[in-house]
Write an enzyme that holds these catalytic residues in place. Structure first.
Site, mmCIF file in Angstrom:
data_model
loop_
_atom_site.group_PDB
_atom_site.id
_atom_site.type_symbol
_atom_site.label_atom_id
_atom_site.label_comp_id
_atom_site.label_asym_id
_atom_site.label_seq_id
_atom_site.Cartn_x
_atom_site.Cartn_y
_atom_site.Cartn_z
ATOM 1 C CG HIS A 106 -1.718 -1.039 1.587
ATOM 2 N ND1 HIS A 106 -1.301 -2.128 2.286
ATOM 3 C CD2 HIS A 106 -3.030 -1.238 1.320
ATOM 4 C CE1 HIS A 106 -2.313 -2.970 2.423
ATOM 5 N NE2 HIS A 106 -3.367 -2.463 1.847
ATOM 6 C CG ASP A 109 1.855 -0.884 3.372
ATOM 7 O OD1 ASP A 109 1.108 -0.487 4.262
ATOM 8 O OD2 ASP A 109 1.535 -1.740 2.500
ATOM 9 C CG ASP A 344 -3.034 -9.730 3.033
ATOM 10 O OD1 ASP A 344 -2.515 -9.287 4.068
ATOM 11 O OD2 ASP A 344 -4.005 -9.195 2.467
#
Ligand code: XLS
Ligand code: NI
Ligand code: NI
Length: 441
Positions: A106, A109, A344
């Site tokens: 992201h 991040d 993830d």
């Protein structure tokens, strides 16, 4: 080749290699053998394993009941630029030591969001050029980028679905910057996960306007990225709830409808996450199959939930028998279109050694590899495909084949049923299929 920044963060851990099932070395692959051919492709090419920046580099273990427990040696600088560079160094050291080829992020991040949009964009541009150098030095690639339009309090009522145009526009600006970053880093795909694109109560929600606005927003993002030369695929990542009570992209079937309703079918596919599937009361393999049936099986977020609670616990996969059921769908549908297997997933809050991050990813990769081998053996060697073929054999010839070819009418069915009497009972043989899975494992 292990690429190091100024500091080595994972000291004492060398490149992880394949040592096979009999090895007792915890820091070695037991099943994931990157160059091994399975069904005509190397394991590396089947999976395209990726590290998720957010969990692996940013997740320090905080939960609603207490703060983080993990003391990461990177991002310690008080200068956000330097802190981000340290994190990137750690990221690339980790990815190369794992022998992975990909990562996902992201926007924030990579580097902390600043107080203004302009300063945030400057920060992103800085870290993107830093990452660009690290990518070309190591050969590591970007599987997908995305933007975090759910953590900042401004998105508490949603991003593209926000009832306030001011916020929708702000989300648009953020997505533009994240798309620019993804394109600059040769990102292969771009993900939309609508964390707060949904509602808490229908009483204060204009669902039709919100969903239409999401459709407009996704089209704008696609048109902009294409105008900038982006050739990759866009993925919607379905999830039924959490953080909203009801998320619009509830599951694969719902998201496929979103894609088709807003005319996005030529550019969008799905990123299926295991724990999101189970939150939606489906199995992972169900969601893969639904996506594959629509030609939209794009990518996977690998993790698992917990059987005894309903949260998105994002644990690393460890159940190869369950994963093998998913790999059957994966192999039979020709694999992923453009995407890969992105972990993830996060280590538990009390798994506080840096080594645990390696152990977790090794376990995840081995689970997928073992499952792939099992699924391939079932397809190639077991009676599984024959049994499945026989189960549907009545459609292969005669009136059944005419039916499939669209040659029969309802009155034809009526006439056929009248001639043939009560259908004979045919067992589904579920237990036999389950036994074959066990037998070949
Ligand atoms: C959260 C999602 C998120 C997406 C990317 O549950 O899995 O991490 O993958 O925004
Ligand atoms: Ni998730
Ligand atoms: Ni995800």
């Amino acid at each position: 080749m292990v690429l190091l920044g100024n500091t080595e963060y994972f000291k004492g851990i060398e490149e992880i290699s394949y040592e096979g099932k009999t090895s007792d070395n915890p820091l070695a692959y037991k099943f994931y053998n990157p160059d091994q051919l399975v069904a005509g492709k190397t394991m590396r090419a089947h999976f395209k394993f990726a590290m998720a920046y957010w969990h692996t580099l940013c997740g320090t273990g905080g939960d609603p009941f207490g703060p983080g427990t993990k003391h990461f040696p990177w991002s310690t600088s008080s200068d956000p630029y330097r802190a981000a560079e340290e994190k990137a160094d750690a990221a690339f050291e980790f990815i190369t030591k794992m022998g992975f080829e990909y990562y996902c992020f992201h926007d924030f991040d990579l580097i902390d969001e600043a107080a203004t949009l302009a300063e945030s964009e400057k920060r992103i541009q800085h870290i993107v050029s830093y990452l660009k150098e690290k990518q070309s030095a190591s050969g590591v690639k970007l599987l997908w980028g995305t933007s975090n339009c759910f953590s900042n309090p401004r998105y508490m009522n949603g991003a593209a679905s926000n009832p306030d145009f001011e916020v929708v526009a702000r989300a648009g600006a953020q997505v533009k910057i994240a798309l620019d970053a993804t394109i600059a880093l040769n990102g292969e795909n771009y993900v939309f996960w609508g964390g707060r694109e949904g509602y808490m109560s229908l009483l204060n929600t204009n669902m039709k306007l919100e969903q239409d606005n999401i459709g407009r927003f996704l089209n704008m993002a696609k048109d902009y990225a294409r105008s900038q030369g982006f050739k990759g695929t866009f993925f919607i990542e379905p999830k039924p709830m959490e953080p909203t009570k009801h998320q619009y992209d509830f599951d694969a079937a719902t998201s496929i409808n979103t894609i088709r309703e807003y005319g996005l079918q030529d550019d969008f596919k799905l990123n299926i996450e295991v724990n999101h599937a189970t939150l939606a009361q489906h199995t992972f393999q169900h969601e893969l199959q639904v996506a594959a049936n629509a030609g939209m099986l794009g990518s996977v977020d690998a993790n698992r939930g917990d059987y005894q609670n309903g949260w998105d616990t994002d644990q690393f996969p460890n159940n190869f028998l369950e994963t093998a059921e998913a790999m059957l769908v994966f192999l039979k549908s020709g694999g992923l279109q453009g995407g890969g297997i992105n972990f993830d997933a996060k280590t538990r809050r009390n798994s506080t050694d840096l080594e645990d991050i390696f152990l977790a990813h090794i376990g995840g990769a081995d689970t997928f590899a073992r499952a792939l081998l099992l699924a391939d053996a079932i397809i190639q060697k077991s009676p599984f495909e024959d049994l499945l073929g026989k189960r549907y054999g009545s459609f292969d010839s005669g009136k059944g084949a005419d039916f499939v070819a669209g040659k029969l009418s309802l009155t034809d069915l009526y006439a056929y049923a009248n001639e043939n009497g009560e259908p004979k009972q045919t067992s589904g043989k579920q237990e036999l299929f389950e036994n074959i899975l066990n037998q070949y494992s």
